[in-house]
Every structure is written in C-alpha cells, then in structure tokens.
Design a protein around this motif. Structure first.
Motif, PDB file in Angstrom:
ATOM      1  N   LYS A   1       0.870  -1.171   0.000  1.00 24.78           N
ATOM      2  CA  LYS A   1       0.000   0.000   0.000  1.00 24.78           C
ATOM      3  C   LYS A   1       0.912   1.228   0.000  1.00 24.78           C
ATOM      4  CE  LYS A   1      -3.644   0.067   2.729  1.00 24.78           C
ATOM      5  NZ  LYS A   1      -4.612  -0.153   3.795  1.00 24.78           N
ATOM      6  N   HIS A   2       0.764   2.093   0.949  1.00 22.92           N
ATOM      7  CA  HIS A   2       1.591   3.299   1.054  1.00 22.92           C
ATOM      8  C   HIS A   2       2.658   3.161   2.135  1.00 22.92           C
ATOM      9  CE1 HIS A   2      -1.627   3.552   3.989  1.00 22.92           C
ATOM     10  NE2 HIS A   2      -0.815   4.297   4.708  1.00 22.92           N
ATOM     11  N   VAL A   3       2.844   1.959   2.659  1.00 22.76           N
ATOM     12  CA  VAL A   3       3.720   1.733   3.808  1.00 22.76           C
ATOM     13  C   VAL A   3       5.051   1.135   3.362  1.00 22.76           C
ATOM     14  CG1 VAL A   3       3.939   0.467   5.993  1.00 22.76           C
ATOM     15  CG2 VAL A   3       1.715   1.370   5.295  1.00 22.76           C
ATOM     16  N   THR A   4       6.137   1.712   3.853  1.00 21.86           N
ATOM     17  CA  THR A   4       7.460   1.144   3.609  1.00 21.86           C
ATOM     18  C   THR A   4       7.689   0.017   4.608  1.00 21.86           C
ATOM     19  OG1 THR A   4       8.314   3.266   2.844  1.00 21.86           O
ATOM     20  CG2 THR A   4       9.938   1.620   3.550  1.00 21.86           C
ATOM     21  N   VAL A   5       7.965  -1.153   4.079  1.00 25.00           N
ATOM     22  CA  VAL A   5       8.185  -2.340   4.893  1.00 25.00           C
ATOM     23  C   VAL A   5       9.652  -2.732   4.748  1.00 25.00           C
ATOM     24  CG1 VAL A   5       7.536  -4.758   5.211  1.00 25.00           C
ATOM     25  CG2 VAL A   5       5.803  -3.087   4.557  1.00 25.00           C
ATOM     26  N   GLU A   6      10.331  -2.892   5.881  1.00 26.33           N
ATOM     27  CA  GLU A   6      11.727  -3.336   5.878  1.00 26.33           C
ATOM     28  C   GLU A   6      11.754  -4.831   6.163  1.00 26.33           C
ATOM     29  OE1 GLU A   6      14.200   0.403   7.575  1.00 26.33           O
ATOM     30  OE2 GLU A   6      13.089  -0.754   9.069  1.00 26.33           O
ATOM     31  N   TYR A   7      12.724  -5.531   5.533  1.00 30.08           N
ATOM     32  CA  TYR A   7      12.820  -6.967   5.786  1.00 30.08           C
ATOM     33  C   TYR A   7      14.247  -7.460   5.613  1.00 30.08           C
ATOM     34  CZ  TYR A   7      12.743  -7.568   0.679  1.00 30.08           C
ATOM     35  OH  TYR A   7      13.027  -7.523  -0.664  1.00 30.08           O
ATOM     36  N   ALA A   8      14.532  -8.548   6.289  1.00 24.69           N
ATOM     37  CA  ALA A   8      15.841  -9.201   6.195  1.00 24.69           C
ATOM     38  C   ALA A   8      15.639 -10.695   6.439  1.00 24.69           C
ATOM     39  CB  ALA A   8      16.798  -8.618   7.228  1.00 24.69           C
ATOM     40  N   GLU A   9      16.495 -11.474   5.797  1.00 25.23           N
ATOM     41  CA  GLU A   9      16.459 -12.922   5.962  1.00 25.23           C
ATOM     42  C   GLU A   9      17.717 -13.356   6.696  1.00 25.23           C
ATOM     43  OE1 GLU A   9      16.297 -14.013   1.864  1.00 25.23           O
ATOM     44  OE2 GLU A   9      14.133 -13.749   1.746  1.00 25.23           O
ATOM     45  N   ALA A  10      17.601 -14.428   7.457  1.00 24.06           N
ATOM     46  CA  ALA A  10      18.757 -14.942   8.186  1.00 24.06           C
ATOM     47  C   ALA A  10      18.628 -16.453   8.330  1.00 24.06           C
ATOM     48  CB  ALA A  10      18.856 -14.293   9.559  1.00 24.06           C
ATOM     49  N   ASN A  11      19.777 -17.096   8.440  1.00 26.79           N
ATOM     50  CA  ASN A  11      19.830 -18.512   8.738  1.00 26.79           C
ATOM     51  C   ASN A  11      20.645 -18.650  10.010  1.00 26.79           C
ATOM     52  OD1 ASN A  11      21.144 -21.254   8.782  1.00 26.79           O
ATOM     53  ND2 ASN A  11      19.650 -21.519   7.138  1.00 26.79           N
ATOM     54  N   LYS A  12      20.015 -19.181  11.049  1.00 30.56           N
ATOM     55  CA  LYS A  12      20.692 -19.377  12.329  1.00 30.56           C
ATOM     56  C   LYS A  12      20.581 -20.833  12.721  1.00 30.56           C
ATOM     57  CE  LYS A  12      19.869 -14.723  13.992  1.00 30.56           C
ATOM     58  NZ  LYS A  12      19.356 -13.881  15.065  1.00 30.56           N
ATOM     59  N   ASN A  13      21.722 -21.473  12.910  1.00 29.48           N
ATOM     60  CA  ASN A  13      21.779 -22.871  13.327  1.00 29.48           C
ATOM     61  C   ASN A  13      20.926 -23.774  12.436  1.00 29.48           C
ATOM     62  OD1 ASN A  13      23.445 -22.115  15.519  1.00 29.48           O
ATOM     63  ND2 ASN A  13      21.636 -21.646  16.748  1.00 29.48           N
ATOM     64  N   GLY A  14      20.951 -23.522  11.134  1.00 28.27           N
ATOM     65  CA  GLY A  14      20.224 -24.356  10.192  1.00 28.27           C
ATOM     66  C   GLY A  14      18.749 -24.014  10.048  1.00 28.27           C
ATOM     67  N   SER A  15      18.278 -22.998  10.735  1.00 30.95           N
ATOM     68  CA  SER A  15      16.880 -22.579  10.625  1.00 30.95           C
ATOM     69  C   SER A  15      16.792 -21.254   9.875  1.00 30.95           C
ATOM     70  CB  SER A  15      16.257 -22.402  12.014  1.00 30.95           C
ATOM     71  OG  SER A  15      16.174 -23.641  12.673  1.00 30.95           O
ATOM     72  N   ASP A  16      15.782 -21.133   9.023  1.00 37.00           N
ATOM     73  CA  ASP A  16      15.590 -19.910   8.244  1.00 37.00           C
ATOM     74  C   ASP A  16      14.587 -18.991   8.930  1.00 37.00           C
ATOM     75  OD1 ASP A  16      17.307 -20.611   6.129  1.00 37.00           O
ATOM     76  OD2 ASP A  16      15.752 -21.881   5.251  1.00 37.00           O
TER      77      ASP A  16
END
Length: 183
Positions: free
Chosen positions: A128-143
């Motif tokens: 919509k009109h909202v800025t969404v921030e995101y990041a991905e990570a893998n920690k100890n084999g989990s996403d």
C-alpha cells in the motif's frame, strides 16, 4: 422445536462472539495490550496460527520512575497450541504476562511498540503506502524472515521461523493483512 434451535443457536453465537476476538485471544487481553501500547491493534484472523502467548513490557524504572516512554507488547503465534504451561516463578517488574504461555512451538513472534522501529541493513518494499523493511537470516540451520513497518501510531516487528509449513509466501500474506488492518 425450530424456535428452540434458533434461540440456542443465537445464544451460542453471542457467547462465541464475546469470548474471543482474534486467533483465540480473549477480548479483555487484547484491550489491556492496546491500552498499554496506546493504540488499537488488529491481528489477522484468517490464518492457521493461534495466539499462544502475550506479554507487555514497561520502560525500566530508575529511582522509582519510568525511564523512557517505550511500551511494548509481544505476541507469539503457534500452529497448534496445547495445554497452558506454568509460568516461571521468577518475578520481572518490567514485564507482565497477559496470556499463556501455551504448549506449542512459536512460529511467528510479533512485537508491537508505541515507538518507531528501524532495521539496519534491511531491504525495503512498499505495501500500500507503507514502507516495509525486511531481512532474511539462517541461524543454526533454521531460516528466519524479519519484517518491520511503522504506522503513525507505532511499529510492528515480526519474526517468522520459516519451514515447509510456514513459507515466505505465508509470511508476506500475514504482513499484508497486518498492514491492511493497521494503517
């Protein structure tokens, strides 16, 4: 006989409407959480995840007075919740458990605050009109997928523990509903 069935159905419908609001979260718990963060919060209802835990966090006290004005609510969602667990006997003046915890692995954690949030080294996208921030990570084999957005009233920070059951597509669908319902 039809009148009796109709009356019983109406009573059951009314009772069901007053007992819970969103994903099994009792209305009085939702109201206390909203009062704490200072604004109304709408949680997605048509998901496969139930609320299994809610707490609120207070600003730390220094010399008997609140140090700051940040108020936070944490909500955990699980796919299948079981029996209510016993709370640890430790006391924490900066935190109050409102609901749960219930047995079941938490797959989504939502942190709501009356203060804005900003992620470092995050990608951005518009919903919509909202800025969404995101990041991905893998920690100890989990996403994990971390997604954050701000509104004019506060912020929403969500952690998704991705799996075959909770995909990245599911996470973005959940965020789309959060944005739609809270902006």
């Amino acid at each position: 006989m039809k009148q009796l069935i109709f009356i019983v159905s109406c009573i059951m419908l009314l009772a069901g409407c007053t007992i819970s609001s969103t994903n099994g979260l009792p209305e009085d718990i939702k109201e206390e959480m909203e009062e704490h963060v200072g604004f109304n919060v709408s949680l997605p209802e048509d998901t496969d995840y139930e609320v299994s835990y809610v707490d609120i966090q207070f600003p730390p006290e220094v010399n008997g007075k609140a140090n700051g004005s940040r108020h936070v609510a944490d909500i955990a969602f699980s796919e299948n919740i079981g029996k209510k667990k016993d709370l640890p006997s430790t006391s924490n003046e900066d935190q109050k458990v409102l609901y749960g915890p219930y047995e079941g692995d938490s797959v989504i954690t939502l942190t709501i605050s009356n203060m804005p949030n900003q992620m470092s080294d995050a990608k951005e996208k518009k919903i919509k009109h909202v800025t969404v921030e995101y990041a991905e990570a893998n920690k100890n084999g989990s996403d994990f997928l971390f997604i954050s957005f701000n509104t004019d009233k506060g912020s929403f920070f969500t952690t998704f523990h991705l799996s075959e059951e909770l995909t990245e597509e599911d996470a973005w669908s959940f965020i789309q509903k959060l944005v739609d319902q809270n902006t």
